[in-house]
Design a protein around this motif. Structure first.
Motif, PDB file in Angstrom:
ATOM      1  N   ARG A  30       0.862  -1.219  -0.006  1.00 28.52           N
ATOM      2  CA  ARG A  30      -0.089  -0.019  -0.010  1.00 28.52           C
ATOM      3  C   ARG A  30       0.848   1.236   0.019  1.00 28.52           C
ATOM      4  N   GLY A  31       0.475   2.189  -0.861  1.00 24.50           N
ATOM      5  CA  GLY A  31       1.180   3.458  -0.785  1.00 24.50           C
ATOM      6  C   GLY A  31       2.405   3.531  -1.438  1.00 24.50           C
ATOM      7  N   GLU A  32       2.788   2.436  -2.121  1.00 23.14           N
ATOM      8  CA  GLU A  32       4.207   2.225  -2.655  1.00 23.14           C
ATOM      9  C   GLU A  32       4.123   2.486  -4.142  1.00 23.14           C
ATOM     10  N   MET A  33       5.134   3.199  -4.613  1.00 24.91           N
ATOM     11  CA  MET A  33       5.297   3.507  -5.994  1.00 24.91           C
ATOM     12  C   MET A  33       6.568   2.660  -6.556  1.00 24.91           C
ATOM     13  N   LEU A  34       6.123   1.603  -7.424  1.00 23.28           N
ATOM     14  CA  LEU A  34       6.979   0.727  -7.953  1.00 23.28           C
ATOM     15  C   LEU A  34       7.455   1.182  -9.421  1.00 23.28           C
ATOM     16  N   ALA A  81      -6.616  -0.164 -11.696  1.00 22.80           N
ATOM     17  CA  ALA A  81      -7.202   0.742 -12.715  1.00 22.80           C
ATOM     18  C   ALA A  81      -5.807   0.895 -13.824  1.00 22.80           C
ATOM     19  N   VAL A  82      -5.997   0.960 -14.966  1.00 21.26           N
ATOM     20  CA  VAL A  82      -4.870   1.058 -15.876  1.00 21.26           C
ATOM     21  C   VAL A  82      -4.916   2.538 -16.658  1.00 21.26           C
ATOM     22  N   VAL A  83      -3.492   2.946 -16.703  1.00 14.90           N
ATOM     23  CA  VAL A  83      -3.194   4.131 -17.301  1.00 14.90           C
ATOM     24  C   VAL A  83      -2.245   3.671 -18.559  1.00 14.90           C
ATOM     25  N   PHE A  84      -2.631   4.221 -19.864  1.00 19.49           N
ATOM     26  CA  PHE A  84      -1.901   4.054 -21.053  1.00 19.49           C
ATOM     27  C   PHE A  84      -0.875   4.967 -21.421  1.00 19.49           C
ATOM     28  N   GLN A  85      -0.065   4.559 -22.413  1.00 18.69           N
ATOM     29  CA  GLN A  85       0.821   5.394 -22.875  1.00 18.69           C
ATOM     30  C   GLN A  85      -0.062   6.406 -23.687  1.00 18.69           C
ATOM     31  N   GLN A  86      -1.052   5.897 -24.389  1.00 18.27           N
ATOM     32  CA  GLN A  86      -1.608   6.896 -25.355  1.00 18.27           C
ATOM     33  C   GLN A  86      -2.907   7.325 -24.881  1.00 18.27           C
ATOM     34  N   PHE A  87      -3.118   7.258 -23.672  1.00 12.93           N
ATOM     35  CA  PHE A  87      -4.039   7.893 -22.664  1.00 12.93           C
ATOM     36  C   PHE A  87      -5.491   6.978 -22.950  1.00 12.93           C
ATOM     37  N   GLN A 162     -11.798   4.359  -7.784  1.00 12.68           N
ATOM     38  CA  GLN A 162     -11.426   4.254  -6.662  1.00 12.68           C
ATOM     39  C   GLN A 162     -10.679   2.856  -6.432  1.00 12.68           C
ATOM     40  N   PRO A 163      -9.550   3.049  -7.033  1.00  5.58           N
ATOM     41  CA  PRO A 163      -8.528   1.681  -6.982  1.00  5.58           C
ATOM     42  C   PRO A 163      -7.808   1.380  -5.905  1.00  5.58           C
ATOM     43  N   ASP A 164      -7.234   0.176  -5.772  1.00  8.14           N
ATOM     44  CA  ASP A 164      -6.155   0.000  -4.662  1.00  8.14           C
ATOM     45  C   ASP A 164      -4.963   0.172  -5.302  1.00  8.14           C
ATOM     46  N   LEU A 165      -5.010  -0.212  -6.846  1.00  8.01           N
ATOM     47  CA  LEU A 165      -3.685  -0.270  -7.615  1.00  8.01           C
ATOM     48  C   LEU A 165      -3.815   0.537  -8.931  1.00  8.01           C
ATOM     49  N   GLU A 195      -4.879   8.969   1.732  1.00  2.00           N
ATOM     50  CA  GLU A 195      -4.946   8.359   2.789  1.00  2.00           C
ATOM     51  C   GLU A 195      -5.325   6.833   2.723  1.00  2.00           C
ATOM     52  N   GLY A 196      -6.183   6.538   1.315  1.00  4.32           N
ATOM     53  CA  GLY A 196      -5.971   5.200   1.177  1.00  4.32           C
ATOM     54  C   GLY A 196      -5.041   4.186   1.046  1.00  4.32           C
ATOM     55  N   GLY A 197      -4.018   4.992   0.362  1.00  3.55           N
ATOM     56  CA  GLY A 197      -2.655   4.185   0.370  1.00  3.55           C
ATOM     57  C   GLY A 197      -2.810   3.380  -1.118  1.00  3.55           C
ATOM     58  N   ILE A 198      -3.027   4.030  -1.983  1.00  7.40           N
ATOM     59  CA  ILE A 198      -3.163   3.444  -3.515  1.00  7.40           C
ATOM     60  C   ILE A 198      -1.549   3.251  -3.859  1.00  7.40           C
ATOM     61  N   ALA A 199      -1.474   2.037  -4.299  1.00  3.46           N
ATOM     62  CA  ALA A 199       0.020   1.786  -5.011  1.00  3.46           C
ATOM     63  C   ALA A 199      -0.156   2.053  -6.734  1.00  3.46           C
ATOM     64  N   VAL A 200       1.191   2.332  -7.090  1.00  8.54           N
ATOM     65  CA  VAL A 200       1.143   2.545  -8.679  1.00  8.54           C
ATOM     66  C   VAL A 200       2.252   1.417  -8.977  1.00  8.54           C
TER      67      VAL A 200
END
Ligand SMILES: Nc1ncnc2c1ncn2[C@@H]1O[C@H](COP(=O)(O)OP(=O)(O)OP(=O)(O)O)[C@@H](O)[C@H]1O
Ligand SMILES: [Mg+2]
Length: 252
Positions: A30-34, A81-87, A162-165, A195-200
């Motif tokens: 949680r809350g970590e950016m990898l 949730a997914v974020v793409f290079q081409q939006f 409202q993702p966790d990741l 506060e939710g501790g989303i990870a990326v």
């Protein structure tokens, strides 16, 4: 011991004879950016597609809160949730409507088809746009926004789930260095300030961005994890190990 937020265990995936993932394992808290680094063809996109449940693994598993992503449906699946290079925005829709797309699946299907979102959904979508600094652009068409703004809308759409990741495959590859750094800073702040501790989990071709914004760096090479260190410990020797001698140009 509690399960990590997200875990990949011995992931394997081949395309015919070509092995794209060769037993890759990693964990995210949680809350970590990898940041995931690695040469072209190392298997980053393959890994991300499997992590997001967009493609099946041949063997191994991706687990969110200990539950297999491949078996997840509906509400559970939307925790990634997914974020793409081409939006991948809908050009003719406004920024707000694109963000509301992140609520589809949270509302009954007929409401989604009629685009009848509740006040709460609209409030949440506006908060997400505010979070990425684009509240003023809520009614602007997506194709009238700059690349950096479009990626921020895509991140707002991801937040509206409202993702966790959040999984982001090369989210800054289409952006200039300054705007790209801003998007990385935004993703890092989502990890660290929420506060939710989303990870990326985010893949990059720029080691310097990984070292500046990520907490931890994983290196993928020929489908296997060859590096897994704190970003502060990712030195030139580690990058050399990952890319080999050819990939890091020597300073003039
Ligand atoms: N749909 C596919 N069909 C066949 N082979 C594929 C397919 N997708 C990927 N591959 C192969 O799998 C390997 C990993 O590719 P992948 O796209 O995951 O690498 P990557 O690390 O994302 O590369 P890049 O940094 O260039 O985006 C490569 O050898 C690639 O050619
Ligand atoms: Mg790729």
């Amino acid at each position: 011991m509690t399960a990590p937020l997200f875990e990949v265990r011995a992931a394997r995936k081949s395309y015919g004879e070509r092995v794209a993932l060769d037993g890759a394992s990693l964990r995210v808290e949680r809350g970590e950016m990898l940041a995931v680094l690695g040469p072209s063809g190392a298997g980053k996109t393959t890994l991300f597609r499997c992590l997001a449940g967009l493609a099946p693994l041949d063997a191994g598993a991706a687990l969110l809160h200990g539950h297999d992503v491949a078996a997840m449906r509906g509400r559970q699946r939307r925790k990634i949730a997914v974020v793409f290079q081409q939006f991948n925005l809908v050009n003719r829709l406004s920024a707000l409507d694109n963000v509301l797309a992140g609520r589809l699946g949270h509302v009954p299907a007929w409401r989604g088809w009629l685009r009848r979102f509740s006040r709460d959904d609209i409030r949440l979508a506006l908060e997400c746009l505010e979070r990425v600094g684009l509240l003023d652009h809520a009614n602007q068409r997506a194709d009238a926004l700059s690349g950096g703004q479009q990626q921020r809308v895509a991140i707002a759409r991801a937040l509206a789930q409202q993702p966790d990741l959040i999984i982001a495959d090369e989210p800054v590859a289409s952006l200039d260095p300054h705007i790209g750094a801003g998007v990385m800073a935004l993703l890092a702040s989502i990890c660290h300030e929420g506060e939710g501790g989303i990870a990326v989990i985010c893949s990059l071709h720029q080691p310097e961005l990984a070292r500046r914004y990520a907490d931890r760096i994983v290196g993928l090479r020929q489908g296997g994890i060859v590096l897994d260190v704190a970003a502060s410990a990712c030195d030139e020797a580690a990058l050399h190990q990952l890319y080999g001698s050819a990939a890091i140009p020597a300073a003039a």
